[in-house]
Design a protein around this motif. Structure first.
Motif, PDB file in Angstrom:
ATOM      1  N   PRO A  60       0.629  -1.084  -0.183  1.00  0.00           N
ATOM      2  CA  PRO A  60       0.515   0.086   0.147  1.00  0.00           C
ATOM      3  C   PRO A  60       0.880   1.630  -0.127  1.00  0.00           C
ATOM      4  O   PRO A  60       1.705   1.293   0.811  1.00  0.00           O
ATOM      5  N   MET A  96       0.270   4.301   1.860  1.00  0.00           N
ATOM      6  CA  MET A  96      -0.064   4.583   2.251  1.00  0.00           C
ATOM      7  C   MET A  96      -0.693   6.131   2.727  1.00  0.00           C
ATOM      8  O   MET A  96       0.390   7.032   2.542  1.00  0.00           O
ATOM      9  N   GLN A  99      -4.365  -3.109   7.901  1.00  0.00           N
ATOM     10  CA  GLN A  99      -3.509  -3.166   6.316  1.00  0.00           C
ATOM     11  C   GLN A  99      -2.614  -4.890   7.273  1.00  0.00           C
ATOM     12  O   GLN A  99      -2.753  -5.840   5.634  1.00  0.00           O
ATOM     13  N   VAL A 122      -1.102  -7.075   4.060  1.00  0.00           N
ATOM     14  CA  VAL A 122      -0.018  -6.646   2.932  1.00  0.00           C
ATOM     15  C   VAL A 122       1.243  -7.280   3.349  1.00  0.00           C
ATOM     16  O   VAL A 122       1.567  -8.042   4.505  1.00  0.00           O
ATOM     17  N   LEU A 166       5.019  -1.938   3.792  1.00  0.00           N
ATOM     18  CA  LEU A 166       3.535  -0.514   3.294  1.00  0.00           C
ATOM     19  C   LEU A 166       5.299   0.414   2.979  1.00  0.00           C
ATOM     20  O   LEU A 166       6.130   0.281   3.174  1.00  0.00           O
ATOM     21  N   ASP A 202      -3.455   1.451 -10.165  1.00  0.00           N
ATOM     22  CA  ASP A 202      -4.605   0.691 -10.112  1.00  0.00           C
ATOM     23  C   ASP A 202      -5.302  -0.021 -10.894  1.00  0.00           C
ATOM     24  O   ASP A 202      -5.799  -1.085 -10.631  1.00  0.00           O
ATOM     25  N   VAL A 256      -6.170   0.169  -1.772  1.00  0.00           N
ATOM     26  CA  VAL A 256      -5.668  -0.852  -1.465  1.00  0.00           C
ATOM     27  C   VAL A 256      -5.608   0.390   0.941  1.00  0.00           C
ATOM     28  O   VAL A 256      -6.561  -0.223   1.357  1.00  0.00           O
ATOM     29  N   CYS A 257      -5.723   0.967   0.330  1.00  0.00           N
ATOM     30  CA  CYS A 257      -5.407   2.288   1.563  1.00  0.00           C
ATOM     31  C   CYS A 257      -7.460   1.997   2.454  1.00  0.00           C
ATOM     32  O   CYS A 257      -7.832   2.098   3.592  1.00  0.00           O
ATOM     33  N   PRO A 308      -8.551  -3.193   1.547  1.00  0.00           N
ATOM     34  CA  PRO A 308      -7.544  -3.707   1.335  1.00  0.00           C
ATOM     35  C   PRO A 308      -7.287  -5.712   1.311  1.00  0.00           C
ATOM     36  O   PRO A 308      -6.405  -6.049   0.252  1.00  0.00           O
ATOM     37  N   THR A 355      -8.042  -6.235  -2.349  1.00  0.00           N
ATOM     38  CA  THR A 355      -6.689  -5.768  -2.966  1.00  0.00           C
ATOM     39  C   THR A 355      -5.939  -6.778  -2.830  1.00  0.00           C
ATOM     40  O   THR A 355      -5.329  -7.365  -3.727  1.00  0.00           O
TER      41      THR A 355
END
Length: 304
Positions: free
Chosen positions: A10, A12, A34, A39, A42, A191, A210-211, A214, A217
């Protein structure tokens, strides 16, 4: 911590309080969501993280806080977007001191460097740090294209290891693989093209929506890597109207509004940005609300 440069990473958002301070409490809420979703790393301080509005000390506070929050479970990557080579080298040194595991580096800002200048810029940063590096190749937004020939020179440095591929040309995935094999890890950086990039062999996805979403994704990524393309595509088709909020000048406001809908963020942005208003806000909310109503049931993607 070692960087493997694969999986979902992500980009962020940076959380702010109502009085424009770093909101580390809400940042941690999002970060934990996340990590729970699975994930793989980060990324802090990118364009989605409003890095150009952050003070240097705020970047350090955010990095150190994130390192503490993940507690060694996943890597923290710090973005570098500077005008001067010296400033970029200083930023890399600070990121390393703050506990970052890797760097994502944009070409020089403002000045449109030529190929030789761009290569030298990346090389000087690489020589100044022991951290592994992902080059951010986004000629659409930043007007500098890192070509295959430039990567030939850059990959002479062992710590230049990956590329965030944002050229919008999905055939470039194949060119990179044909030229460099496993030497250069490839992460899709747009994306709306993520599914195609992953199917064509990208190692990972530097994601924006994704933020707010999540689980969806990571599910798409894991399903593709498990060969369950049809299932991934079905989720992606649901996701696409939301993903298009990322390819917009107001991606920060759009994605933060989506984070509110899923309960893991606030709308607060840093001036000169302002929260969405009027018809623009209504249109974005309509997309988000429809996505929330039709959210798909996910398979047990963490155990594929």
């Amino acid at each position: 911590m070692n960087m493997s440069w694969k999986g979902v990473m992500p980009a962020m958002t940076t959380k702010f309080t109502d009085d424009d301070r770093l909101d580390l409490k809400m940042f941690e809420v999002n970060l934990k969501a996340q990590m729970k979703a699975g994930v793989d790393a980060l990324i802090l301080g990118g364009s989605l993280g409003e890095a150009s509005t952050l003070l240097e000390e705020e970047k350090s506070v955010l990095t150190r806080a994130a390192v503490d929050m993940v507690d060694g479970k996943i890597p923290i990557v710090v973005n570098i977007a500077e005008q001067a080579t010296k400033a970029a080298m200083n930023a890399a040194e600070t990121a390393e001191q703050d506990g970052a595991s890797g760097l994502m580096i944009l070409p020089p800002m403002r000045y449109k460097a030529d190929d030789r200048e761009t290569v030298t810029y990346f090389q000087e940063i690489a020589k100044s740090t022991s951290l592994p590096i992902m080059i951010y190749n986004n000629p659409v937004d930043y007007k500098i294209h890192v070509t295959l020939e430039m990567f030939e020179e850059l990959l002479k440095y062992d710590n230049i290891q990956a590329v965030k591929e944002s050229t919008r040309d999905t055939t470039n995935i194949t060119r990179l693989i044909n030229r460099f094999g496993d030497r250069l890890k490839i992460l899709g950086g747009v994306d709306t093209l993520a599914l195609e990039c992953l199917v064509m062999g990208a190692d990972g996805w530097v994601a924006g929506l994704v933020c707010a979403f999540p689980e969806e994704t990571v599910a798409i990524y894991r399903l593709v890597k498990a060969g369950r393309i049809d299932e991934a595509a079905a989720i992606f088709r649901w996701f696409l109207p939301l993903l298009e909020l990322d390819i917009n000048p107001k991606l920060v406001q759009n994605i933060k509004l989506a984070e509110v809908a899923t309960g893991i963020g606030t709308e607060n942005v840093r001036a000169p940005r302002l929260p969405l208003a009027g018809e623009e806000r209504a249109q974005v909310l309509s997309i988000i609300e429809n996505g929330m109503k039709t959210r798909p049931k996910l398979p047990d993607y963490l155990n594929l």
